[in-house]
Enzyme design. Structure first.
Site, PDB file in Angstrom:
ATOM      1  N   PRO A   1      45.983  41.868  47.186  1.00  0.00           N
ATOM      2  CA  PRO A   1      45.324  43.181  47.347  1.00  0.00           C
ATOM      3  C   PRO A   1      44.013  43.010  48.118  1.00  0.00           C
ATOM      4  O   PRO A   1      43.074  42.385  47.645  1.00  0.00           O
ATOM      5  CB  PRO A   1      45.075  43.638  45.908  1.00  0.00           C
ATOM      6  CG  PRO A   1      45.083  42.375  45.101  1.00  0.00           C
ATOM      7  CD  PRO A   1      46.001  41.417  45.784  1.00  0.00           C
TER       8      PRO A   1
ATOM      9  N   ASP B   1      40.467  38.774  48.620  1.00  0.00           N
ATOM     10  CA  ASP B   1      41.568  38.967  47.683  1.00  0.00           C
ATOM     11  C   ASP B   1      40.992  39.497  46.374  1.00  0.00           C
ATOM     12  O   ASP B   1      40.276  38.790  45.669  1.00  0.00           O
ATOM     13  CB  ASP B   1      42.283  37.624  47.467  1.00  0.00           C
ATOM     14  CG  ASP B   1      43.538  37.753  46.609  1.00  0.00           C
ATOM     15  OD1 ASP B   1      43.676  38.761  45.895  1.00  0.00           O
ATOM     16  OD2 ASP B   1      44.372  36.823  46.644  1.00  0.00           O
ATOM     17  N   HIS B   2      41.325  40.741  46.034  1.00  0.00           N
ATOM     18  CA  HIS B   2      40.727  41.386  44.861  1.00  0.00           C
ATOM     19  C   HIS B   2      41.254  40.802  43.549  1.00  0.00           C
ATOM     20  O   HIS B   2      40.701  41.088  42.478  1.00  0.00           O
ATOM     21  CB  HIS B   2      40.993  42.889  44.904  1.00  0.00           C
ATOM     22  CG  HIS B   2      39.871  43.704  44.324  1.00  0.00           C
ATOM     23  ND1 HIS B   2      38.887  43.168  43.523  1.00  0.00           N
ATOM     24  CD2 HIS B   2      39.573  45.029  44.430  1.00  0.00           C
ATOM     25  CE1 HIS B   2      38.038  44.114  43.154  1.00  0.00           C
ATOM     26  NE2 HIS B   2      38.431  45.253  43.694  1.00  0.00           N
ATOM     27  N   ARG B   3      42.312  40.002  43.597  1.00  0.00           N
ATOM     28  CA  ARG B   3      42.740  39.315  42.379  1.00  0.00           C
ATOM     29  C   ARG B   3      41.724  38.242  41.984  1.00  0.00           C
ATOM     30  O   ARG B   3      41.540  37.933  40.806  1.00  0.00           O
ATOM     31  CB  ARG B   3      44.104  38.643  42.601  1.00  0.00           C
ATOM     32  CG  ARG B   3      45.249  39.589  42.867  1.00  0.00           C
ATOM     33  CD  ARG B   3      46.515  38.818  43.204  1.00  0.00           C
ATOM     34  NE  ARG B   3      46.334  37.970  44.391  1.00  0.00           N
ATOM     35  CZ  ARG B   3      47.264  37.154  44.880  1.00  0.00           C
ATOM     36  NH1 ARG B   3      48.437  37.065  44.274  1.00  0.00           N
ATOM     37  NH2 ARG B   3      47.042  36.429  45.950  1.00  0.00           N
TER      38      ARG B   3
ATOM     39  N   ILE C   1      38.406  37.969  43.617  1.00  0.00           N
ATOM     40  CA  ILE C   1      37.016  38.355  43.861  1.00  0.00           C
ATOM     41  C   ILE C   1      36.863  39.835  43.539  1.00  0.00           C
ATOM     42  O   ILE C   1      37.503  40.689  44.163  1.00  0.00           O
ATOM     43  CB  ILE C   1      36.626  38.096  45.324  1.00  0.00           C
ATOM     44  CG1 ILE C   1      36.849  36.612  45.680  1.00  0.00           C
ATOM     45  CG2 ILE C   1      35.183  38.493  45.589  1.00  0.00           C
ATOM     46  CD1 ILE C   1      36.679  36.307  47.154  1.00  0.00           C
TER      47      ILE C   1
END
Length: 477
Positions: A271, A447-449, A451
């Protein structure tokens, strides 16, 4: 006489095909063990293939420009002393002279295909796909002519081979040339590595396992270039179109195919979040000029990208959690205690992202040398697949095209990518007055997983702070 065949190896760690760019030999030429016979392209790298035995070239089975599946025979070579035209005669001569040791020596290559590049070929997984047969010589495809009848006779007609005596284990560990180079690059002594390959051969995995204390291997995914700067590739690879044609169709292969696969995987797996910051880099540009005039840095290439790279490394030190990867299988976040800094480079074959290994440990001068070498190697088309793997964070300089910013897509397996926009003279409020200042825009995709918004924002803000006030390269370091 014995006909031996050399198959297309896996030169890109798991890829299924490669394009033959250039042949360096022709039928009738004498070749020796380790001699480069052709150059192929796959995974965005041009790789030279060495032949693993001595002999005389019998046939080239594919023309230049042909895409060949891994495991297909690309060249056949006559080996042995006899030059008998018939297979029966070729089989008779070695049958008299060869003893049991010679038979054993021949049996090992028969059981283990001697591939010098990549991980080797698994014949069970090789697939053949239909392709257009090029017009020209009779030896243009694997199913044609003179080589096919002779190939089955090779196992039944063992002949002494120059490379065989080196196969038994001894003082020198068994390893393919790319594996030896990898071990040298990582500082690993092959004699200390426990081999797991057939016949006691040291593999890439063995070397990576030996280096696990300092380098954590990632899932091997070919590095791909960020989306914002892919247009030049299509322009470079497009065939000449008929002036009256309304459309032109370009086969998806090679660089474009790998890029598409990697970008789709990244975009629909990680994401993405992209944040932007516009900043005054006037002081950084002044520092660039001062460093160019510094005699201690004479001969080194000093440019804004060098200081951007240094700013990223300082920001990673202040925010170490951004330097990580996501292990989906283990459901773990892998924190990296090293930085392999990727630099997107435009090349005649397309966009690639090689990375500077252990960039965090380099001085400004060493970083400059590594950056210059990386770019020169990429433009010459000599970047190896290993140079594009195990990256952690990437920089793409879209500003060289006059672009202000973009929303770059992550390289698979990496946590973040920074796009650097064009540096332009713009009106800017400086010390309470509007003045012309050198301004740029940075865009950070992450990467929102791994950060969250706070960490990503702090990381980007720290990069901007260093570039606005480059003295922080010292105070924060």
């Amino acid at each position: 006489m014995t006909i031996r065949e050399f198959k297309m190896p896996d030169v890109g760690e798991g890829l299924t095909e490669a394009e033959i760019l250039k042949w360096f030999v022709q039928p009738g030429d004498t070749v020796t063990d380790g001699q480069v016979v052709c150059e192929v392209e796959t995974a965005k790298a041009a790789v030279e293939l060495p032949i693993p035995f001595d002999g005389v070239v019998h046939a080239l089975l594919f023309e230049e420009g042909t895409t060949v599946d891994v495991g297909q025979v690309i060249i056949s070579v006559q080996t042995g002393e006899a030059e008998a035209p018939a297979p029966a005669a070729a089989a008779a001569a070695p049958a008299v002279a060869a003893e049991a040791p010679a038979a054993e020596a021949e049996a090992e290559p028969a059981a283990r295909q001697p591939v010098l590049v990549g991980y080797g070929v698994s014949t069970a997984s090789t697939k053949r796909r239909p392709r257009k047969a090029p017009a020209g010589t009779a030896a243009q495809n694997g199913s044609s002519a003179p080589v096919a009848p002779a190939a089955p006779a090779a196992p039944a007609a063992p002949a002494p081979l120059p490379a065989v005596p080196a196969q038994p284990t001894g003082e020198r560990p068994l390893a393919k040339p790319p594996v030896r180079k990898l071990a040298k690059d990582l500082g690993i002594d092959l004699a200390s590595v426990v081999p797991t390959g057939d016949g006691g051969v040291v593999t890439r995995e063995d070397v990576h396992a030996a280096a696990a204390a300092v380098i954590t291997p990632q899932t091997a995914v070919p590095a791909a270039a960020p989306a914002p700067v892919t247009a030049p590739v299509a322009a470079a690879t497009a065939p000449a179109a008929d002036a009256s044609a309304r459309e032109t169709r370009i086969p998806v292969k090679g660089v474009r195919k790998v890029t598409a696969q990697a970008m789709v995987q990244s975009a629909f797996t990680a994401p993405h979040v992209t944040e932007f910051v516009t900043l005054d880099v006037t002081r950084t540009m002044k520092l660039v000029q001062e460093l160019k005039d510094d005699p201690d840095l004479a001969g080194l290439r000093i440019n804004p990208l060098l200081l951007v790279a240094k700013a990223v490394l300082v920001a990673i030190r202040r925010n170490p959690d951004v330097n990580a990867s996501w292990d989906e299988a283990a459901q773990e976040i892998v924190l990296k205690h090293y930085v392999n800094l990727g630099i997107a480079a435009a090349t005649p074959r397309g966009l690639i992202v090689p990375n500077i290994k252990d960039a965090h440990a380099k001085t400004l001068g060493e970083l400059s040398q590594a950056l210059s070498s990386l770019v020169a190697t990429a433009r010459d088309g000599k970047t190896s697949p290993a140079d594009m793997q195990n990256g952690t964070i990437t920089i793409t300089n879209v500003g060289v095209f006059g672009v202000d910013t973009g929303t770059p897509i992550l390289n698979p397996g990496e946590s973040a990518i920074l796009a650097v926009g064009a540096i332009k003279l713009q009106p800017w409020v400086h010390k309470g007055k509007v003045k012309p200042r050198q301004v740029t825009t940075l865009a950070l995709s992450f990467d929102h997983r791994l950060i969250d918004g706070e960490l990503g924002s702090r990381f980007l803000a720290d990069i901007a702070a260093v570039l606005e006030h480059p003295r922080r390269l010292v105070t924060w370091a």
